[in-house]
Design an enzyme around this catalytic site. Structure first.
Site, short mmCIF file in Angstrom:
data_model
loop_
_atom_site.label_atom_id
_atom_site.label_comp_id
_atom_site.label_asym_id
_atom_site.label_seq_id
_atom_site.Cartn_x
_atom_site.Cartn_y
_atom_site.Cartn_z
N ALA A 49 14.09 28.67 -24.48
CA ALA A 49 13.84 27.67 -23.18
C ALA A 49 15.45 26.95 -22.95
CB ALA A 49 12.72 27.03 -23.35
N ASN A 181 6.58 22.77 -21.56
CA ASN A 181 6.66 23.78 -22.11
C ASN A 181 5.36 23.94 -23.12
OD1 ASN A 181 8.30 25.98 -21.10
ND2 ASN A 181 9.94 24.92 -22.00
N LYS A 240 4.97 21.72 -11.16
CA LYS A 240 5.33 23.32 -10.50
C LYS A 240 3.99 23.95 -10.24
CE LYS A 240 7.75 23.90 -14.01
NZ LYS A 240 8.54 24.71 -15.24
N ALA A 246 6.59 23.35 -5.58
CA ALA A 246 6.71 22.26 -6.49
C ALA A 246 6.84 20.93 -5.75
CB ALA A 246 8.21 22.64 -7.26
N GLY A 270 11.47 34.06 -17.32
CA GLY A 270 12.71 33.33 -17.24
C GLY A 270 12.51 32.36 -16.21
N ALA A 271 11.53 32.37 -15.21
CA ALA A 271 11.88 31.39 -14.06
C ALA A 271 11.80 29.95 -14.20
CB ALA A 271 10.45 31.92 -13.11
N ASP A 273 12.69 28.55 -16.88
CA ASP A 273 14.13 27.77 -17.58
C ASP A 273 15.02 27.78 -16.36
OD1 ASP A 273 12.77 27.92 -19.82
OD2 ASP A 273 13.55 29.84 -20.26
N ASP A 309 15.52 37.94 -18.99
CA ASP A 309 15.14 36.38 -18.82
C ASP A 309 16.25 35.65 -18.25
OD1 ASP A 309 13.33 37.20 -20.84
OD2 ASP A 309 13.09 35.19 -21.56
#
Length: 363
Positions: A49, A181, A240, A246, A270-271, A273, A309
Site C-alpha cells: 500500500a 487499511n 471514502k 468521498a 490499487g484504487a 492507494d 495495481d
C-alpha cells in the site's frame, strides 16, 4: 509510468515531498482466471500500500522516499530495483540477512468477491521485524508528509511500537497521513485488538483516509458523520464511499463531498492507494479540499482502468483541467481505458455534457 532509475544513498538525508513507510512484497499474478489450485503459472509484480502510493506520487512529479526492510535475497533485489525505477528514493531500505522478503499470490478476480483468493507468505519477513531502533528515523521524518497505513501496525509488536512512535504528536514532525487499511486477517494472531489500535493511531495523525465499509467493520460506525465524531483530532478526515464518492471533514466543522467519476473498470485493485496519492499530491500543492478529492478520484480512475495495481497517473495539466470542471460536467464525465495517455483518449461525456468535453479537449 516513466522509469527514472533508482536513487543512490545520499551523504546527507535529503528532504522530500513524501516519505512512505511500510512493507512491500513481491506479488505473483495469475496467468489466467480461476482458483489458485488451477493456475499453471504466475507473473511477478510488486505490491504494498505505502510503496504503491509513493510510486504514483513519484510518477506524478513529486519527490518520494520509501522506507522498509527487505531480505538480502533476489526478491528484495527485485523490489528495490522495481520501486527505485519509478523514481522513488530507496536508499534507506534496510537489507536483512536473516529474514526473507515477503511474497503473496492472488487470483485474477475482483477482490470484493467470495471467489477471490490471496495466499500470503509474509510471517517472519524482514519488514515484520522493523522497530524504532533499527529504522532510520531521520530519513523517515525528512519529508513534508509522512504516509503510513494500518497494515504495518498489524505485522508485529515491534512494528506497532514503531507506528506509535511515528504518530506521537511532537513539535516539528511532518504532516502525518494515515490510511486505515483495516485487514482483519492480519490481526488474528496478534495480542493487540486491531480496531482499537487503528483508532488510536488514526487519532495521532493529521490526515486520515478510511473507507466507510472499514469504519463499519472495525468500529461499528454507520456513517461519515459518526466517523468524524469518533475521530475529531485529525485536521483532515477523508471518508471514502466506494463508487458513490468521498467526504472530507476539515477544521471548524467544514464538510466537502465529491462524487466519484464514471469509470470503465478493468480491474478493481490499487484504487485506494492511488486515491491517497492523488489527495496527497493536491494537498502538497495547497489546492482547495474539493480539488484534493477530485484529484484522488482521478488517480483512482487511472488505477481502475488498467489490469494491475499501479497505473500511469494523468498528466498534471489534464488532471487540473478535469478537477476544475463545474459540478454538472464533473458528474457527467466518463473515463475508460487509456484515458491518461492523452488529453482526450478515453475521456467522454454522455448526452448534454458538451461543456465538459470541450474543457477536456482544450489545449
Amino acid at each position: 509510468m516513466t522509469a527514472t532509475g533508482p536513487r543512490t544513498a545520499p551523504d546527507v538525508v535529503e528532504t522530500v515531498d513524501v516519505v512512505a513507510l511500510g512493507e512491500s512484497m513481491v506479488t505473483f499474478l495469475p496467468s489466467r482466471p480461476g482458483p489458485l489450485a488451477d493456475v499453471p503459472s504466475f507473473e511477478r509484480a510488486i505490491g504494498g500500500a505505502e510503496s504503491n502510493t509513493a510510486c504514483v506520487l513519484a510518477a506524478a512529479g513529486h519527490s518520494t522516499r520509501w522506507i522498509s526492510a527487505v531480505g538480502r535475497d533476489g526478491f528484495g533485489d527485485h523490489l528495490l530495483r522495481a520501486i527505485g525505477e519509478y523514481g522513488v528514493d530507496v536508499s534507506s531500505v534496510r537489507r536483512d540477512p536473516h529474514r526473507p522478503t515477503g511474497v503473496y499470490f492472488r487470483t485474477a478476480g475482483d477482490r470484493a468477491t467470495d471467489a477471490h483468493e490471496v495466499a500470503y507468505y509474509r510471517a517472519g519477513s524482514a519488514a515484520s521485524a522493523m522497530t524504532a531502533a533499527d529504522v532510520d528515523l531521520e530519513a523517515v521524518r525528512a519529508g513534508r508528509v509522512l504516509h503510513l497505513s494500518g497494515i504495518t501496525a498489524a505485522l508485529s509488536p515491534g512494528c506497532l511500537e514503531l507506528m506509535r512512535e511515528l504518530t506521537a504528536r511532537r513539535p516539528g514532525r511532518p504532516l502525518v497521513s494515515f490510511d486505515v487499511n483495516h485487514r482483519p486477517g492480519l490481526w488474528r494472531d496478534s495480542d493487540a485488538h486491531g480496531p482499537e489500535v487503528l483508532l488510536e493511531l488514526a487519532r495521532g495523525a493529521d490526515l486520515v483516509l478510511v473507507g466507510d465499509d472499514e469504519a463499519r467493520e472495525a468500529w461499528g460506525l454507520r456513517d461519515a458523520a459518526a466517523v468524524r465524531e469518533a475521530l475529531p483530532e485529525p485536521e483532515i478526515l477523508v471518508v471514502k464511499h466506494g463508487s458513490r464518492g468521498a467526504t472530507a471533514y476539515g477544521p471548524h466543522g467544514a464538510r466537502t463531498f465529491v462524487p466519484s467519476l464514471g469509470v470503465g473498470v478493468v480491474a478493481a485493485v490499487g484504487a485506494g492507494d492511488a486515491f491517497a496519492a492523488g489527495f496527497l499530491s493536491a494537498t502538497l500543492r495547497a489546492l482547495p479540499v474539493r480539488d484534493r478529492l477530485r484529484h484522488g478520484h482521478l488517480m483512482a480512475a487511472a488505477a481502475l482502468t488498467v489490469p494491475g495495481d499501479l497505473a500511469a497517473p494523468p498528466a498534471r495539466d489534464l488532471a487540473d483541467r478535469l478537477a476544475a470542471l463545474d459540478d454538472t460536467a464533473w458528474g457527467r464525465l466518463r473515463l475508460g481505458p487509456g484515458w491518461t495517455e492523452t488529453a482526450t483518449a478515453g475521456a467522454h461525456t454522455d448526452a448534454g455534457a458538451d461543456r465538459a468535453e470541450e474543457e477536456v479537449r482544450t489545449p
